[in-house]
Design a protein around this motif. Sequence first.
Motif, PDB file in Angstrom:
ATOM      1  N   GLN A   1       0.823  -1.205   0.000  1.00 13.28           N
ATOM      2  CA  GLN A   1       0.000   0.000   0.000  1.00 13.28           C
ATOM      3  C   GLN A   1       0.862   1.262   0.000  1.00 13.28           C
ATOM      4  O   GLN A   1       0.486   2.267  -0.600  1.00 13.28           O
ATOM      5  N   SER A   2       2.011   1.209   0.651  1.00 19.21           N
ATOM      6  CA  SER A   2       2.880   2.390   0.692  1.00 19.21           C
ATOM      7  C   SER A   2       3.526   2.670  -0.663  1.00 19.21           C
ATOM      8  O   SER A   2       3.897   3.801  -0.946  1.00 19.21           O
ATOM      9  N   ILE A   3       3.636   1.654  -1.507  1.00 15.89           N
ATOM     10  CA  ILE A   3       4.171   1.846  -2.860  1.00 15.89           C
ATOM     11  C   ILE A   3       3.093   2.432  -3.754  1.00 15.89           C
ATOM     12  O   ILE A   3       3.295   3.419  -4.437  1.00 15.89           O
ATOM     13  N   ASP A   4       1.912   1.787  -3.743  1.00 14.84           N
ATOM     14  CA  ASP A   4       0.802   2.222  -4.604  1.00 14.84           C
ATOM     15  C   ASP A   4      -0.449   1.480  -4.157  1.00 14.84           C
ATOM     16  O   ASP A   4      -0.498   0.251  -4.229  1.00 14.84           O
ATOM     17  N   ILE A   5      -1.429   2.201  -3.697  1.00 15.36           N
ATOM     18  CA  ILE A   5      -2.649   1.572  -3.183  1.00 15.36           C
ATOM     19  C   ILE A   5      -3.344   0.734  -4.257  1.00 15.36           C
ATOM     20  O   ILE A   5      -3.942  -0.292  -3.967  1.00 15.36           O
ATOM     21  N   ASP A   6      -3.226   1.148  -5.520  1.00 18.73           N
ATOM     22  CA  ASP A   6      -3.828   0.367  -6.601  1.00 18.73           C
ATOM     23  C   ASP A   6      -3.183  -1.006  -6.742  1.00 18.73           C
ATOM     24  O   ASP A   6      -3.842  -1.971  -7.128  1.00 18.73           O
TER      25      ASP A   6
ATOM     26  N   GLY B   1      -7.851  -8.692  -7.909  1.00 15.31           N
ATOM     27  CA  GLY B   1      -7.491  -9.195  -9.228  1.00 15.31           C
ATOM     28  C   GLY B   1      -7.338  -8.063 -10.218  1.00 15.31           C
ATOM     29  O   GLY B   1      -7.797  -6.940  -9.993  1.00 15.31           O
ATOM     30  N   PRO B   2      -6.684  -8.361 -11.329  1.00 15.71           N
ATOM     31  CA  PRO B   2      -6.456  -7.325 -12.338  1.00 15.71           C
ATOM     32  C   PRO B   2      -7.739  -6.969 -13.064  1.00 15.71           C
ATOM     33  O   PRO B   2      -8.663  -7.783 -13.162  1.00 15.71           O
ATOM     34  N   LEU B   3      -7.793  -5.749 -13.548  1.00 15.32           N
ATOM     35  CA  LEU B   3      -8.911  -5.353 -14.392  1.00 15.32           C
ATOM     36  C   LEU B   3      -8.669  -5.946 -15.774  1.00 15.32           C
ATOM     37  O   LEU B   3      -7.610  -5.758 -16.366  1.00 15.32           O
ATOM     38  N   GLU B   4      -9.626  -6.676 -16.247  1.00  9.88           N
ATOM     39  CA  GLU B   4      -9.481  -7.389 -17.517  1.00  9.88           C
ATOM     40  C   GLU B   4      -9.602  -6.427 -18.695  1.00  9.88           C
ATOM     41  O   GLU B   4     -10.412  -5.504 -18.684  1.00  9.88           O
ATOM     42  N   ALA B   5      -8.809  -6.659 -19.697  1.00  6.45           N
ATOM     43  CA  ALA B   5      -8.880  -5.888 -20.938  1.00  6.45           C
ATOM     44  C   ALA B   5      -9.574  -6.770 -21.975  1.00  6.45           C
ATOM     45  O   ALA B   5      -8.935  -7.496 -22.725  1.00  6.45           O
ATOM     46  N   ASN B   6     -10.906  -6.719 -21.968  1.00 12.76           N
ATOM     47  CA  ASN B   6     -11.710  -7.552 -22.857  1.00 12.76           C
ATOM     48  C   ASN B   6     -12.529  -6.698 -23.815  1.00 12.76           C
ATOM     49  O   ASN B   6     -12.770  -5.522 -23.567  1.00 12.76           O
ATOM     50  N   VAL B   7     -12.990  -7.348 -24.863  1.00 13.21           N
ATOM     51  CA  VAL B   7     -13.861  -6.710 -25.845  1.00 13.21           C
ATOM     52  C   VAL B   7     -14.830  -7.782 -26.348  1.00 13.21           C
ATOM     53  O   VAL B   7     -14.519  -8.978 -26.306  1.00 13.21           O
ATOM     54  N   ILE B   8     -15.996  -7.365 -26.788  1.00  8.86           N
ATOM     55  CA  ILE B   8     -16.957  -8.314 -27.354  1.00  8.86           C
ATOM     56  C   ILE B   8     -16.576  -8.602 -28.801  1.00  8.86           C
ATOM     57  O   ILE B   8     -16.450  -7.688 -29.611  1.00  8.86           O
ATOM     58  N   ASP B   9     -16.378  -9.871 -29.083  1.00 12.80           N
ATOM     59  CA  ASP B   9     -16.025 -10.299 -30.434  1.00 12.80           C
ATOM     60  C   ASP B   9     -17.237 -10.102 -31.346  1.00 12.80           C
ATOM     61  O   ASP B   9     -18.344 -10.543 -31.023  1.00 12.80           O
TER      62      ASP B   9
ATOM     63  N   ASN C   1      -3.420  -0.821 -16.367  1.00 15.70           N
ATOM     64  CA  ASN C   1      -3.932  -1.919 -15.547  1.00 15.70           C
ATOM     65  C   ASN C   1      -3.096  -3.190 -15.702  1.00 15.70           C
ATOM     66  O   ASN C   1      -2.813  -3.886 -14.716  1.00 15.70           O
ATOM     67  N   LEU C   2      -2.703  -3.508 -16.917  1.00 16.09           N
ATOM     68  CA  LEU C   2      -1.848  -4.670 -17.144  1.00 16.09           C
ATOM     69  C   LEU C   2      -0.494  -4.478 -16.469  1.00 16.09           C
ATOM     70  O   LEU C   2       0.071  -5.412 -15.890  1.00 16.09           O
ATOM     71  N   SER C   3       0.013  -3.270 -16.519  1.00 12.83           N
ATOM     72  CA  SER C   3       1.288  -2.961 -15.887  1.00 12.83           C
ATOM     73  C   SER C   3       1.200  -3.095 -14.365  1.00 12.83           C
ATOM     74  O   SER C   3       2.120  -3.598 -13.726  1.00 12.83           O
TER      75      SER C   3
ATOM     76  N   GLY D   1       3.238 -20.979 -11.079  1.00 15.98           N
ATOM     77  CA  GLY D   1       2.339 -21.107 -12.221  1.00 15.98           C
ATOM     78  C   GLY D   1       1.176 -20.137 -12.216  1.00 15.98           C
ATOM     79  O   GLY D   1       0.379 -20.111 -13.157  1.00 15.98           O
ATOM     80  N   CYS D   2       1.065 -19.326 -11.197  1.00 13.60           N
ATOM     81  CA  CYS D   2      -0.060 -18.397 -11.080  1.00 13.60           C
ATOM     82  C   CYS D   2       0.040 -17.287 -12.126  1.00 13.60           C
ATOM     83  O   CYS D   2       1.126 -16.818 -12.449  1.00 13.60           O
ATOM     84  N   LYS D   3      -1.111 -16.863 -12.654  1.00 11.42           N
ATOM     85  CA  LYS D   3      -1.156 -15.882 -13.740  1.00 11.42           C
ATOM     86  C   LYS D   3      -1.423 -14.453 -13.276  1.00 11.42           C
ATOM     87  O   LYS D   3      -1.282 -13.522 -14.046  1.00 11.42           O
ATOM     88  N   SER D   4      -1.860 -14.281 -12.039  1.00  8.27           N
ATOM     89  CA  SER D   4      -2.152 -12.929 -11.555  1.00  8.27           C
ATOM     90  C   SER D   4      -1.645 -12.787 -10.122  1.00  8.27           C
ATOM     91  O   SER D   4      -1.424 -13.776  -9.416  1.00  8.27           O
ATOM     92  N   ALA D   5      -1.478 -11.542  -9.703  1.00 11.79           N
ATOM     93  CA  ALA D   5      -1.051 -11.269  -8.337  1.00 11.79           C
ATOM     94  C   ALA D   5      -2.086 -11.789  -7.337  1.00 11.79           C
ATOM     95  O   ALA D   5      -1.729 -12.335  -6.298  1.00 11.79           O
TER      96      ALA D   5
END
Length: 127
Positions: A37-42, A50-58, A79-81, A104-108
């Motif tokens: 939190q002291s580095i960046d609350i986000d 979890g990360p905010l997904e970068a999705n779009v409707i196909d 968000n990906l960063s 093997g985990c894909k997200s923080a």
Amino acid sequence: MATNNAMFLEGHSITRHPMFIGINFVFWRDRMKIFVQSIDIDLWYIICEGPLEANVIDVNTHRLRPKTRYELNAKDKVNLSLNAKAINILYNILDADEFSKVKGCKSAKEIWDKLKEIREGNEDIRE
């Protein structure tokens, strides 16, 4: 009687992350929360929610799909960063044994949840 050397213990660094070597998880977890939190609350929100997904409707299938690299906008990239930064922090605070449990985990969030489950158990175990 304590000597002067034993009376004052060296404190923890406010710029160096707390390492986790597989013991005293609750103490480490609470320190890690404040450190992130002291580095960046986000970053902390990314770890917890979890990360905010970068999705779009196909247009062809009318289903959500991940955006391609060329479809990402500036906010998506931020968000990906953030997720990559959070993963980097979590990977770097683990010793080799702990790292092998989450590599093997894909997200923080997935890493954090896995560490908590290993060290605290899941809800079924806690009950």
